[in-house]
Motif scaffolding. Sequence first.
Motif, PDB file in Angstrom:
ATOM      1  N   LEU A  27      27.766  13.268  11.364  1.00 45.65           N
ATOM      2  CA  LEU A  27      28.201  12.586  12.585  1.00 45.65           C
ATOM      3  C   LEU A  27      29.457  13.243  13.152  1.00 45.65           C
ATOM      4  N   ALA A  28      30.422  13.560  12.271  1.00 44.76           N
ATOM      5  CA  ALA A  28      31.669  14.187  12.717  1.00 44.76           C
ATOM      6  C   ALA A  28      31.400  15.555  13.342  1.00 44.76           C
ATOM      7  N   ILE A  29      30.536  16.325  12.725  1.00 39.93           N
ATOM      8  CA  ILE A  29      30.204  17.654  13.248  1.00 39.93           C
ATOM      9  C   ILE A  29      29.552  17.553  14.617  1.00 39.93           C
ATOM     10  N   LYS A  30      28.785  16.495  14.833  1.00 39.99           N
ATOM     11  CA  LYS A  30      28.138  16.278  16.136  1.00 39.99           C
ATOM     12  C   LYS A  30      29.108  15.743  17.183  1.00 39.99           C
ATOM     13  N   GLY A  31      30.355  15.453  16.763  1.00 38.58           N
ATOM     14  CA  GLY A  31      31.362  15.023  17.721  1.00 38.58           C
ATOM     15  C   GLY A  31      31.566  13.521  17.812  1.00 38.58           C
ATOM     16  N   VAL A  32      30.954  12.763  16.914  1.00 34.24           N
ATOM     17  CA  VAL A  32      31.153  11.316  16.919  1.00 34.24           C
ATOM     18  C   VAL A  32      32.567  11.032  16.433  1.00 34.24           C
ATOM     19  N   ASP A  33      33.297  10.169  17.146  1.00 34.00           N
ATOM     20  CA  ASP A  33      34.680   9.916  16.762  1.00 34.00           C
ATOM     21  C   ASP A  33      34.747   9.032  15.509  1.00 34.00           C
ATOM     22  N   VAL A  34      35.877   9.114  14.841  1.00 36.98           N
ATOM     23  CA  VAL A  34      36.064   8.446  13.552  1.00 36.98           C
ATOM     24  C   VAL A  34      35.903   6.933  13.669  1.00 36.98           C
ATOM     25  N   GLU A  35      36.312   6.361  14.790  1.00 38.82           N
ATOM     26  CA  GLU A  35      36.171   4.907  14.982  1.00 38.82           C
ATOM     27  C   GLU A  35      34.706   4.489  14.875  1.00 38.82           C
ATOM     28  N   ARG A  59      30.409   0.808   7.927  1.00 36.48           N
ATOM     29  CA  ARG A  59      30.908  -0.538   7.615  1.00 36.48           C
ATOM     30  C   ARG A  59      32.325  -0.483   7.064  1.00 36.48           C
ATOM     31  N   HIS A  60      33.124   0.457   7.579  1.00 34.31           N
ATOM     32  CA  HIS A  60      34.535   0.586   7.223  1.00 34.31           C
ATOM     33  C   HIS A  60      35.413   0.015   8.320  1.00 34.31           C
ATOM     34  N   SER A  61      34.850  -0.798   9.185  1.00 34.40           N
ATOM     35  CA  SER A  61      35.598  -1.266  10.348  1.00 34.40           C
ATOM     36  C   SER A  61      36.708  -2.248   9.996  1.00 34.40           C
ATOM     37  N   ASP A  62      36.626  -2.878   8.849  1.00 37.41           N
ATOM     38  CA  ASP A  62      37.696  -3.765   8.378  1.00 37.41           C
ATOM     39  C   ASP A  62      38.945  -2.917   8.147  1.00 37.41           C
ATOM     40  N   ASP A  63      40.086  -3.375   8.633  1.00 31.84           N
ATOM     41  CA  ASP A  63      41.331  -2.596   8.520  1.00 31.84           C
ATOM     42  C   ASP A  63      41.634  -2.151   7.097  1.00 31.84           C
ATOM     43  N   ARG A  64      41.229  -2.936   6.114  1.00 28.49           N
ATOM     44  CA  ARG A  64      41.511  -2.568   4.720  1.00 28.49           C
ATOM     45  C   ARG A  64      40.758  -1.314   4.299  1.00 28.49           C
ATOM     46  N   TYR A  65      39.650  -1.017   4.953  1.00 28.23           N
ATOM     47  CA  TYR A  65      38.802   0.103   4.542  1.00 28.23           C
ATOM     48  C   TYR A  65      38.767   1.241   5.546  1.00 28.23           C
ATOM     49  N   HIS A  66      39.422   1.080   6.677  1.00 29.88           N
ATOM     50  CA  HIS A  66      39.319   2.071   7.744  1.00 29.88           C
ATOM     51  C   HIS A  66      39.739   3.467   7.280  1.00 29.88           C
TER      52      HIS A  66
END
Length: 75
Positions: free
Chosen positions: A29-37, A44-51
Amino acid sequence: QSVVSKWFDNAGIKGGSGHSGRRSYANRLAIKGVDVEHIAELLRHSDDRYHNVTYEYIDPDMRLLTRATKELFDV
């Protein structure tokens, strides 16, 4: 043996695991240009504890580094 490990074995992929599959997914995904967010959301790392864990999944890649440098300097 986990179900995911069996899938890798059946596909002939040695040493594959759920974790290695998630890392590959994040890197592609990163290589294709998808941003880290967005990658964090998909993993499923959207929780601040796991971001910050998302950054550990993405390996430095020359294509990413080159693209970032070009964008920085508008080359």
